[in-house]
Scaffold this active site. Structure first.
Site, PDB file in Angstrom:
ATOM      1  N   SER A  20       0.822  -1.215   0.000  1.00 56.36           N
ATOM      2  CA  SER A  20       0.000   0.000   0.000  1.00 56.36           C
ATOM      3  C   SER A  20       0.854   1.263   0.000  1.00 56.36           C
ATOM      4  O   SER A  20       1.831   1.375   0.743  1.00 56.36           O
ATOM      5  CB  SER A  20      -0.917   0.005   1.233  1.00 56.36           C
ATOM      6  OG  SER A  20      -1.564   1.256   1.326  1.00 56.36           O
ATOM      7  N   LYS A  71     -13.603  -3.790   2.442  1.00 52.50           N
ATOM      8  CA  LYS A  71     -14.474  -2.611   2.329  1.00 52.50           C
ATOM      9  C   LYS A  71     -15.935  -2.916   2.677  1.00 52.50           C
ATOM     10  O   LYS A  71     -16.647  -2.042   3.159  1.00 52.50           O
ATOM     11  CB  LYS A  71     -14.372  -1.995   0.928  1.00 52.50           C
ATOM     12  CG  LYS A  71     -13.007  -1.333   0.674  1.00 52.50           C
ATOM     13  CD  LYS A  71     -12.968  -0.620  -0.667  1.00 52.50           C
ATOM     14  CE  LYS A  71     -11.579  -0.042  -0.911  1.00 52.50           C
ATOM     15  NZ  LYS A  71     -11.520   0.769  -2.146  1.00 52.50           N
ATOM     16  N   ASP A 107     -13.578   7.238  -2.333  1.00 49.55           N
ATOM     17  CA  ASP A 107     -13.036   6.823  -3.642  1.00 49.55           C
ATOM     18  C   ASP A 107     -13.623   7.646  -4.790  1.00 49.55           C
ATOM     19  O   ASP A 107     -12.900   8.114  -5.670  1.00 49.55           O
ATOM     20  CB  ASP A 107     -13.317   5.336  -3.887  1.00 49.55           C
ATOM     21  CG  ASP A 107     -12.423   4.428  -3.056  1.00 49.55           C
ATOM     22  OD1 ASP A 107     -11.270   4.809  -2.782  1.00 49.55           O
ATOM     23  OD2 ASP A 107     -12.880   3.332  -2.694  1.00 49.55           O
ATOM     24  N   GLY A 132     -18.006  -1.063 -16.513  1.00 49.65           N
ATOM     25  CA  GLY A 132     -17.935  -1.884 -15.308  1.00 49.65           C
ATOM     26  C   GLY A 132     -19.095  -1.580 -14.387  1.00 49.65           C
ATOM     27  O   GLY A 132     -19.658  -0.461 -14.418  1.00 49.65           O
ATOM     28  N   GLY A 135     -17.907  -3.314  -7.577  1.00 47.90           N
ATOM     29  CA  GLY A 135     -17.783  -2.424  -6.429  1.00 47.90           C
ATOM     30  C   GLY A 135     -17.119  -1.104  -6.775  1.00 47.90           C
ATOM     31  O   GLY A 135     -17.539  -0.041  -6.290  1.00 47.90           O
ATOM     32  N   ASN A 156     -21.627  -2.984 -18.831  1.00 52.27           N
ATOM     33  CA  ASN A 156     -20.885  -4.032 -18.151  1.00 52.27           C
ATOM     34  C   ASN A 156     -21.014  -5.334 -18.918  1.00 52.27           C
ATOM     35  O   ASN A 156     -22.021  -5.580 -19.587  1.00 52.27           O
ATOM     36  CB  ASN A 156     -21.446  -4.215 -16.727  1.00 52.27           C
ATOM     37  CG  ASN A 156     -20.541  -5.063 -15.865  1.00 52.27           C
ATOM     38  OD1 ASN A 156     -19.335  -4.871 -15.867  1.00 52.27           O
ATOM     39  ND2 ASN A 156     -21.113  -5.997 -15.122  1.00 52.27           N
ATOM     40  N   ARG A 157     -19.957  -6.166 -18.809  1.00 57.10           N
ATOM     41  CA  ARG A 157     -19.966  -7.502 -19.432  1.00 57.10           C
ATOM     42  C   ARG A 157     -21.230  -8.248 -19.013  1.00 57.10           C
ATOM     43  O   ARG A 157     -21.913  -8.858 -19.838  1.00 57.10           O
ATOM     44  CB  ARG A 157     -18.704  -8.247 -18.982  1.00 57.10           C
ATOM     45  CG  ARG A 157     -18.525  -9.604 -19.552  1.00 57.10           C
ATOM     46  CD  ARG A 157     -17.198 -10.192 -19.130  1.00 57.10           C
ATOM     47  NE  ARG A 157     -17.073 -10.322 -17.668  1.00 57.10           N
ATOM     48  CZ  ARG A 157     -15.973 -10.722 -17.050  1.00 57.10           C
ATOM     49  NH1 ARG A 157     -14.886 -11.024 -17.751  1.00 57.10           N
ATOM     50  NH2 ARG A 157     -15.937 -10.826 -15.744  1.00 57.10           N
ATOM     51  N   GLY A 248      -5.114   5.723 -12.662  1.00 56.74           N
ATOM     52  CA  GLY A 248      -5.789   6.016 -11.402  1.00 56.74           C
ATOM     53  C   GLY A 248      -4.878   6.444 -10.261  1.00 56.74           C
ATOM     54  O   GLY A 248      -5.334   6.487  -9.112  1.00 56.74           O
TER      55      GLY A 248
HETATM   56  P1  ATR Z   1     -14.197  -4.220  -8.140  1.00 56.85           P
HETATM   57  O1  ATR Z   1     -14.422  -4.052  -6.674  1.00 56.85           O
HETATM   58  O2  ATR Z   1     -12.776  -4.024  -8.580  1.00 56.85           O
HETATM   59  O3  ATR Z   1     -15.150  -3.426  -8.963  1.00 56.85           O
HETATM   60  P2  ATR Z   1     -15.794  -6.516  -8.751  1.00 56.85           P
HETATM   61  O4  ATR Z   1     -16.891  -6.007  -7.868  1.00 56.85           O
HETATM   62  O5  ATR Z   1     -15.471  -7.975  -8.742  1.00 56.85           O
HETATM   63  O6  ATR Z   1     -14.440  -5.777  -8.425  1.00 56.85           O
HETATM   64  O7  ATR Z   1     -16.136  -6.043 -10.238  1.00 56.85           O
HETATM   65  C1  ATR Z   1     -15.266  -6.304 -11.298  1.00 56.85           C
HETATM   66  C2  ATR Z   1     -15.790  -5.582 -12.534  1.00 56.85           C
HETATM   67  O8  ATR Z   1     -14.863  -5.779 -13.613  1.00 56.85           O
HETATM   68  C3  ATR Z   1     -17.112  -6.106 -13.046  1.00 56.85           C
HETATM   69  O9  ATR Z   1     -17.801  -5.053 -13.696  1.00 56.85           O
HETATM   70  C4  ATR Z   1     -16.658  -7.175 -14.042  1.00 56.85           C
HETATM   71  O10 ATR Z   1     -17.622  -7.539 -15.004  1.00 56.85           O
HETATM   72  P3  ATR Z   1     -18.741  -8.686 -14.647  1.00 56.85           P
HETATM   73  O11 ATR Z   1     -19.704  -7.998 -13.742  1.00 56.85           O
HETATM   74  O12 ATR Z   1     -19.299  -9.051 -15.959  1.00 56.85           O
HETATM   75  O13 ATR Z   1     -17.981  -9.790 -13.967  1.00 56.85           O
HETATM   76  C5  ATR Z   1     -15.528  -6.446 -14.677  1.00 56.85           C
HETATM   77  N1  ATR Z   1     -14.532  -7.289 -15.363  1.00 56.85           N
HETATM   78  C6  ATR Z   1     -13.594  -8.061 -14.794  1.00 56.85           C
HETATM   79  N2  ATR Z   1     -12.829  -8.648 -15.747  1.00 56.85           N
HETATM   80  C7  ATR Z   1     -13.275  -8.198 -16.937  1.00 56.85           C
HETATM   81  C8  ATR Z   1     -12.907  -8.425 -18.292  1.00 56.85           C
HETATM   82  N3  ATR Z   1     -11.896  -9.224 -18.594  1.00 56.85           N
HETATM   83  N4  ATR Z   1     -13.603  -7.788 -19.265  1.00 56.85           N
HETATM   84  C9  ATR Z   1     -14.631  -6.971 -18.948  1.00 56.85           C
HETATM   85  N5  ATR Z   1     -15.039  -6.719 -17.695  1.00 56.85           N
HETATM   86  C10 ATR Z   1     -14.371  -7.332 -16.705  1.00 56.85           C
END
Ligand code: ATR
Length: 287
Positions: A20, A71, A107, A132, A135, A156-157, A248
């Site tokens: 960190s 968190k 954040d 995305g 979280g 989002n995916r 970031g």
């Molecule tokens: P964080 O706290 O970092 O946001 P998270 O809550 O697990 O972690 O969310 C990860 C995000 O990254 C989600 O939006 C995820 O998409 P899904 O909801 O479809 O899982 C996205 N993500 C992770 N890997 C990805 C990839 N290779 N391509 C596109 N989106 C991705």
């Protein structure tokens, strides 16, 4: 009384936590403002967040930053939550005083401040695309809406998670007169966006989230919430279309500055600390 005992104690709790940058950042903020604080890392086992926080409070601790994977635990542990922490569903800042445990989330504020102050791009009236819906994305929606953008598109995916965020923040969007929509990548609207924020975890494994290339233009700021010694794949991709790209690191510094403000009522200047961190990160030994 030794110098250390006269200082009020703060920490970043996480697992892992050794990497960190928060102790470095808050050390610089303390020096800059003259606030009498000490700040160190606190490693907790993944199943022992609460006892570690309680022990820190017992020992006189005044506040904490909270990082992965705690968190949500911090959100559950807080007696009271700021509106932005409640909206985020996660807490990255804890403050301990006579009235109990206060949970906040800085954040999203850090992201907005980095974009508007450090990068000089106003979000008021802007067309924003958020990639995305995990979280990290959820934590930045309310602070972005509070800047009254013209449009916020969340894709989002897994489209259903973007739909859920659109539902959650529908009222806040109406209050801000912002056009909020989202879903799969097909929900991306025609024309280049002013700001595209990558809040997916894709940069961790160098994968690019699905995004219509026409969303990028020469007037676009493409912001990746991840950072590292080198530009992320998302930043490289955006630059191919003439977009300006940022990582970031500034968000990291500015969320810390806002946490410092929550604890101490004094706002440190993030810019010189960001410049110093950037130089350290890109020094040859890190490359
Ligand atoms: P964080 O706290 O970092 O946001 P998270 O809550 O697990 O972690 O969310 C990860 C995000 O990254 C989600 O939006 C995820 O998409 P899904 O909801 O479809 O899982 C996205 N993500 C992770 N890997 C990805 C990839 N290779 N391509 C596109 N989106 C991705």
């Amino acid at each position: 009384m030794s110098a250390d005992q006269s200082r009020e104690r703060y920490a970043v709790i996480g697992n892992p936590v050794g990497h960190s940058k928060s102790p470095f950042i808050h050390g610089r903020f303390a020096a800059q403002t003259g606030e009498p604080i000490e700040y160190g890392p606190l490693l907790a086992p993944v199943d022992a967040f609460v006892p570690h926080v309680r022990a820190f409070i017992e020992a006189g601790g005044r506040g904490m930053n909270v990082t992965v994977p705690f968190k949500l635990d911090a959100h559950a542990f807080a007696d009271t939550l700021s509106p932005r922490a409640a909206a985020a569903g996660a807490v990255n800042t804890l403050k301990f005083d006579a009235s109990g445990v206060y949970g906040d989330n800085t954040d999203g504020f850090g992201l907005v401040r980095d974009i508007e102050v450090n990068l000089g791009v106003s979000l008021k009236g802007a067309r924003i695309l958020l990639l995305g819906a995990g979280g990290a994305a959820r934590g930045v929606v309310l602070p972005m809406l509070e800047r009254a953008p013209h449009t916020l598109t969340i894709v989002n995916r897994t489209a259903a998670k973007a739909d859920a965020l659109v539902d959650q923040f529908a009222q806040a969007a109406r209050d801000a007169a912002c056009h909020l929509s989202g879903g799969s990548a097909r929900a991306i609207e025609a024309g280049a966006y002013d700001v595209i924020v990558n809040a997916t975890a894709g940069s961790l494994d160098a994968s690019l989230p699905e995004c219509d290339d026409r969303a990028f233009g020469s007037g676009t700021l493409a912001y990746d919430m991840m950072y590292g010694a080198h530009p992320t794949v998302f930043m490289e991709h955006a630059r191919k279309f003439g977009a300006r790209a940022a990582d970031g690191l500034g968000m990291l510094v500015e969320q810390a500055a806002e946490s410092f403000y929550v604890w101490r009522g004094v706002r440190p200047d993030g810019a010189p600390v960001l410049a110093e961190l950037r130089a350290l990160l890109t020094a040859p030994s890190h490359a």
